[in-house]
Design a protein around this motif. Sequence first.
Motif: not given
Length: 200
Positions: A41-46, A48-50, A53, A65, A68
């Motif tokens: 979850l942490g790596n996928l969030m990083m 997707l966020l990159t 945004d 990214s 991650s």
Amino acid sequence: MVGRENLTVLSGFILLGFSDAPELQTTIFTIFLSLYVLMVLGNLMMILLTIADPQLHTPMYFFLSHLSFIDFCLSSTIVPKALEIFLLGRSHISFLGCFAQVYFSLALIICEGFLLGVMAYDRYTAVCKPLLYTTTMSKRCCYDTMVLVYTTGFLTSLVHTVLAGRLSFCRARSINHFFCDLPTLLRFSCSPTRVNEEKA
């Protein structure tokens, strides 16, 4: 010699994991699964966020990214088989499965090492040469660097894995770990490993 190699392919290896503490297998499974889910979850969030945004479309976050992504792939190379061992007790891993695990884990570890070096250079350029930063770390340069990182990691790992795959394994094949790694395979070999150790 041929008989030995066929025996190796058929029998594979036994991953002992934490077999000396069978009463803890469920607890270990729960801990590993929880950490794996958090890591995914942490790596996928990083990642997707990159992507989502536009303010994060900078070399630093581009490399983060990819870091991650590499961490996600590296964990996914090792943890699912470990979870199977802890939950179901299926400690057998085929010869090809073990070498696939060695290949991908080694490749991703090498990629991660090179990527951390690239990230250090990126920060050095940003701090010490700010006026040249946008030209030095252009988008094209970042993409070319990542191609080089992945190519170097996967080709280097291929050399090590192919050399290890040419060995024959006639000793006890119980690995006192929950994944296959290259040094352990070299210890199990009854062929000379001098070439493998020189390439390491």
